[in-house]
Design an enzyme around this catalytic site. Structure first.
Site, mmCIF file in Angstrom:
data_model
loop_
_atom_site.group_PDB
_atom_site.id
_atom_site.type_symbol
_atom_site.label_atom_id
_atom_site.label_comp_id
_atom_site.label_asym_id
_atom_site.label_seq_id
_atom_site.Cartn_x
_atom_site.Cartn_y
_atom_site.Cartn_z
ATOM 1 N N HIS A 196 0.751 -1.287 0.158
ATOM 2 C CA HIS A 196 0.114 0.086 -0.031
ATOM 3 C C HIS A 196 0.863 1.119 -0.025
ATOM 4 O O HIS A 196 1.266 1.718 1.118
ATOM 5 C CB HIS A 196 -0.961 -0.135 1.171
ATOM 6 C CG HIS A 196 -2.043 1.241 1.166
ATOM 7 N ND1 HIS A 196 -2.436 1.817 2.270
ATOM 8 C CD2 HIS A 196 -2.518 1.668 0.102
ATOM 9 C CE1 HIS A 196 -3.016 2.673 1.989
ATOM 10 N NE2 HIS A 196 -3.176 2.601 0.830
ATOM 11 N N GLU B 4 2.802 0.328 3.339
ATOM 12 C CA GLU B 4 2.371 -0.505 4.077
ATOM 13 C C GLU B 4 2.534 -1.976 3.790
ATOM 14 O O GLU B 4 1.660 -2.047 2.292
ATOM 15 C CB GLU B 4 0.689 -0.330 4.683
ATOM 16 C CG GLU B 4 0.468 0.780 5.541
ATOM 17 C CD GLU B 4 -0.774 1.338 6.006
ATOM 18 O OE1 GLU B 4 -0.996 1.597 7.178
ATOM 19 O OE2 GLU B 4 -1.634 1.088 5.030
HETATM 20 P P1 NAD Z 1 -6.620 5.575 -10.919
HETATM 21 O O1 NAD Z 1 -8.270 5.758 -11.280
HETATM 22 O O2 NAD Z 1 -5.794 6.915 -11.264
HETATM 23 O O3 NAD Z 1 -6.135 4.727 -12.081
HETATM 24 C C1 NAD Z 1 -6.537 3.383 -12.253
HETATM 25 C C2 NAD Z 1 -5.858 2.798 -13.665
HETATM 26 O O4 NAD Z 1 -6.117 1.493 -13.649
HETATM 27 C C3 NAD Z 1 -6.485 3.779 -14.616
HETATM 28 O O5 NAD Z 1 -5.674 4.120 -15.407
HETATM 29 C C4 NAD Z 1 -7.452 2.312 -15.597
HETATM 30 O O6 NAD Z 1 -7.420 2.587 -16.806
HETATM 31 C C5 NAD Z 1 -6.432 1.242 -15.115
HETATM 32 N N1 NAD Z 1 -7.406 0.036 -15.262
HETATM 33 C C6 NAD Z 1 -8.535 -0.148 -14.407
HETATM 34 N N2 NAD Z 1 -8.876 -1.506 -14.589
HETATM 35 C C7 NAD Z 1 -8.033 -2.097 -15.127
HETATM 36 C C8 NAD Z 1 -7.444 -3.542 -15.792
HETATM 37 N N3 NAD Z 1 -8.487 -4.478 -15.690
HETATM 38 N N4 NAD Z 1 -6.253 -3.485 -16.424
HETATM 39 C C9 NAD Z 1 -5.337 -2.749 -16.635
HETATM 40 N N5 NAD Z 1 -5.536 -1.438 -16.052
HETATM 41 C C10 NAD Z 1 -6.701 -1.172 -15.400
HETATM 42 O O7 NAD Z 1 -6.607 5.071 -9.748
HETATM 43 P P2 NAD Z 1 -5.584 5.355 -8.679
HETATM 44 O O8 NAD Z 1 -6.006 6.497 -7.632
HETATM 45 O O9 NAD Z 1 -4.135 5.263 -9.167
HETATM 46 O O10 NAD Z 1 -5.916 3.939 -7.625
HETATM 47 C C11 NAD Z 1 -5.478 2.893 -7.841
HETATM 48 C C12 NAD Z 1 -5.247 1.886 -6.845
HETATM 49 O O11 NAD Z 1 -4.533 2.476 -5.896
HETATM 50 C C13 NAD Z 1 -6.905 1.554 -6.155
HETATM 51 O O12 NAD Z 1 -6.772 0.287 -5.607
HETATM 52 C C14 NAD Z 1 -6.504 2.540 -5.014
HETATM 53 O O13 NAD Z 1 -7.358 2.425 -3.913
HETATM 54 C C15 NAD Z 1 -5.154 2.517 -4.536
HETATM 55 N N6 NAD Z 1 -4.652 3.844 -3.851
HETATM 56 C C16 NAD Z 1 -5.026 5.044 -4.286
HETATM 57 C C17 NAD Z 1 -4.352 6.112 -3.747
HETATM 58 C C18 NAD Z 1 -4.537 7.558 -3.991
HETATM 59 O O14 NAD Z 1 -4.355 8.534 -3.269
HETATM 60 N N7 NAD Z 1 -5.051 7.729 -5.181
HETATM 61 C C19 NAD Z 1 -3.669 5.884 -2.594
HETATM 62 C C20 NAD Z 1 -3.159 4.626 -2.185
HETATM 63 C C21 NAD Z 1 -3.768 3.416 -2.918
#
Ligand code: NAD
Length: 690
Positions: A424, A436
């Site tokens: 994480h 994490e």
């Molecule tokens: P985001 O929406 O910016 O990016 C997600 C990306 O994944 C998109 O570009 C999408 O096209 C791609 N995607 C979706 N399904 C897919 C698939 N099946 N195959 C390939 N690509 C795929 O989201 P994010 O903010 O980067 O978050 C991503 C993950 O990280 C989530 O699980 C979120 O909970 C976690 N996270 C986010 C944060 C934050 O602050 N944004 C912090 C820690 C963890």
């Protein structure tokens, strides 16, 4: 015979070995041994001089911090250095590994310094709430000039031997045979070369002013940064003995000030956190290629962190368009770094050359570790794992960057769930230090060991969390944010709460953070969890009402605040009216809050939640709670973290306040055992015992 030092002889030159494994920390026994050895050299007519040199991996990694919270026993380091300076024969320091803090001050007390190329030297005292206290602030500027000394001491920078040579801090870099070269060096020396006798290199006042202002800004104006600048400047205005005495006095006061205790606590917490008894026998895999799936905010940040750490990265997306957007984010980062002169074009090019961005999933087979950062949706993540696993060799690990999903539910669809873990990261993933490392019920010890090794390779701070909603950090964050929302209903306003917490030292208050992340993220989570919410629990409708008004935060120009074109936040009377109405709707009579009351309530809510996490076994180490909050959630490090704060409070009073918190929160509030924090390592001693 003192086992922490020993003397060998090479003809007419003595070699004084420092031997205090594992890092040759400068302890009382080391100081006693050095003093005796130096006196022996001074009194032995068959010796012409001596070399100070470390046994094992390094010279001296620093002073033994365990001694710093108590009265320091004699002989203290300045006395050892004085003996070196008063010895009529040259004594040189032969450095390898690290010469930091007191170890480097000892070297600066010598007549010359030579080092092997990989050696790092530096004075990190400021990062531990102190200033160098054994002449570092007086001897270093005599070599580097005042501005550079201010920069090095206030940042606590570690510099490698070749740079130290350029700066004149060391006299020679040695390819091999440190010992033999050092002995020859002594034989060629023409008497003593004490740094105290050198004149300061001349410099314009404006350069000093610029260096001081820069150091204060970078050091967030902390007291030890101000004190370090004052101490270095004494080199220009006071005779050296007077300046050394004043430096020592400041050091003695700062090492016993609360900030130094807090920073030492974090230092020890970090050291303990790296010791994982449960995986100590498990071998970590060495990862050289990582595949990142999803090139959104997190995926591109994780890819960037891996590129910067020298790894090969395969970045995968579901569409060309999303892939291109992610790659562009990575390119923009490099363009900016190069543009600001922080990185050379060739380094940027070589790092970018290790990136393979593709929608061809067969390329994933090259990776030793796959990290998914796709949408936060269990079905999407399960589907992805089903699709990816057949493309991977048996040993390849699969990590999820999920924030809240159940890691075990993700792993359940795997054929090799023992290879599945959580990594994480925090946003922006290339900059934030915390990771994490999440252990699910199926995760193998080797998988955790590899996750730790990988995070460290990225220069991150890995902290172990067992699988549970929100892991460590987001759970605590949710608990304290909830109390902040309650305080809105009870009489405070967003700007007051944010200002109180920022005054305490948080990088940003919770409402400013909410506006920055977007209020819709929390809304979606509330909606997803609506069914499982206790209908009797106190529920604050203010965030829902803001979302209904399309006030989603900075991105819509308004949230808890109104934003101008430069994205500066301003209080908004419309929000004040909405909050006051929310209080009326619930029949709550608004009461004024002091800033202290706000801070105390927030801290208490954090430690209450932390105590629950400890009881549930989500984390097993009190210090890890502080590492998470400081490195991932903007908790001011000089306050040591919430657990450290709790350890300073009167337990009975804390429990009373917990009762009050339970009452005002109502159904659903669970009381954690606050006594859990009262055995923290390195708790401050009282003034009387100091
Ligand atoms: P985001 O929406 O910016 O990016 C997600 C990306 O994944 C998109 O570009 C999408 O096209 C791609 N995607 C979706 N399904 C897919 C698939 N099946 N195959 C390939 N690509 C795929 O989201 P994010 O903010 O980067 O978050 C991503 C993950 O990280 C989530 O699980 C979120 O909970 C976690 N996270 C986010 C944060 C934050 O602050 N944004 C912090 C820690 C963890």
């Amino acid at each position: 015979m003192n086992p922490s030092t020993r003397i060998e002889r090479d003809g007419d030159v003595a070699l004084i070995y420092i031997n205090n494994p594992p890092v040759n920390a400068g302890s009382l026994a080391v100081r006693q041994g050095l003093l005796a050895a130096i006196n022996e050299v001074a009194g032995d007519p068959t010796l012409i001089g001596a070399v100070l040199i470390g046994d094992g991996r390094m010279f001296i990694a620093g002073s033994d911090l365990n001694e710093f919270g108590k009265p320091l026993e004699d002989p203290q380091l300045p006395v050892v250095i004085e003996a070196i300076e008063q010895c009529p024969k040259p004594i040189i320091a032969a450095l390898h590994g690290a010469a930091l803090g007191g170890g480097f001050e000892l070297a600066l007390g010598c007549d010359a310094r030579i080092a092997v190329e990989k050696t790092v030297v530096g004075l990190p005292e400021v990062t531990l709430g102190m200033i160098p206290g054994a002449g570092g602030t007086q001897r270093l500027p005599r070599l580097t000039g005042i501005p550079k000394a201010i920069q090095l001491i206030c940042s606590g920078a570690r510099i490698k031997a070749p740079e130290a040579l350029d700066l004149g801090i060391i006299d020679a870099v040695v390819d091999s045979d440190l010992r033999g070269t050092a002995v020859a060096f002594v034989r060629h020396m023409n008497g003593k070369r004490r740094l105290r006798d050198l004149a300061l290199p001349p410099v314009e006042q404006s350069c000093i002013d610029t260096a001081s202002a820069h150091a204060l800004r970078l050091g967030r104006n902390r007291p030890q940064v101000r004190a370090a600048i004052e101490a270095v400047l004494m080199a220009t205005s006071l005779p050296i003995d007077q300046a050394l005495a004043a430096e020592r006095q400041t050091f003695q006061a700062l090492r016993l000030a609360p900030e130094a205790f807090a920073l030492r606590h974090l230092f020890f917490a970090e050291r303990d956190s790296a010791r994982l008894p449960e995986v100590s026998t498990a071998a970590a895999q060495t990862i050289s290629t990582v595949a990142v799936i999803g090139a959104g905010t997190m995926g591109s940040g994780i890819a960037l962190a891996a590129l910067q750490a020298g790894l090969d990265v395969v970045l995968l997306e579901q569409s060309e368009q999303a892939l291109e957007a992610g790659v562009q984010r990575i390119r923009d980062f490099y363009t900016q770094r190069v543009g600001k002169g922080r990185m050379g074009q060739s380094r940027a090019d070589s790092e970018l050359a290790r990136l393979t961005a593709t929608t061809d999933w067969t390329l994933i087979g090259k990776a030793g570790l796959v990290i998914e950062a796709v949408f936060e949706d269990l079905k999407v993540k399960q589907e992805l794992l089903r699709r990816v696993e057949p493309l991977l060799a048996e040993h390849v690990l699969f990590a999820s960057n999920t924030s809240y999903l159940d890691l075990d539910a993700i792993a359940e669809v795997a054929r090799r769930p023992q290879n599945v873990l959580g990594l994480h990261f925090f946003s922006p993933a290339n900059a934030m230090r915390l990771v994490e490392v999440v252990r699910g019920m199926y995760t193998a010890p080797e998988t955790i060991a590899s996750g730790f090794a990988f995070a460290r390779r990225l220069g991150k701070l890995p902290v172990l969390a067992n699988n549970a909603f929100g892991f460590i950090g987001n759970r605590i964050y949710a608990a304290y944010r909830q109390q902040c929302e309650y305080m809105l209903e009870e009489g405070a306003l967003p700007a007051q709460i944010d200002a109180a917490l920022e005054g305490f030292g948080f990088a940003m208050g919770p409402f400013a953070v909410a506006d920055m992340s977007g209020l819709d993220i929390a809304l979606r989570m509330r909606q997803a969890r609506a069914d499982s919410r206790d209908p009797r629990a106190r529920y604050v409708a203010i965030p829902d009402q803001l979302c209904a008004l399309q006030r989603l935060g900075r991105k819509t120009g308004a949230g808890y605040y109104r934003y101008d074109e430069q994205l500066r936040r301003h209080e908004d009377p419309a929000v004040t009216a909405l909050i006051e109405q929310a209080s009326r709707d619930k029949g709550i009579e608004r009461q004024p809050f002091t800033d202290q009351a706000i801070v105390d309530r927030v801290l208490l809510s954090m430690v209450n939640e932390a105590a629950l996490l400890l009881a549930e076994g989500v984390t097993t180490r009190v210090g890890d709670v502080d590492l998470v909050m400081v490195n991932g959630f903007g908790f001011p490090k000089w306050q040591g973290g919430p657990a450290f704060w709790a350890a300073q409070q009167d337990l009975a009073e804390l429990r009373q306040r917990q009762e009050a918190l339970a009452k005002v929160t109502g159904p659903g509030f669970v009381k954690g055992d606050l006594a859990l924090f009262h055995h923290l390592h390195n708790r401050p001693v009282t003034a009387a015992t100091a």
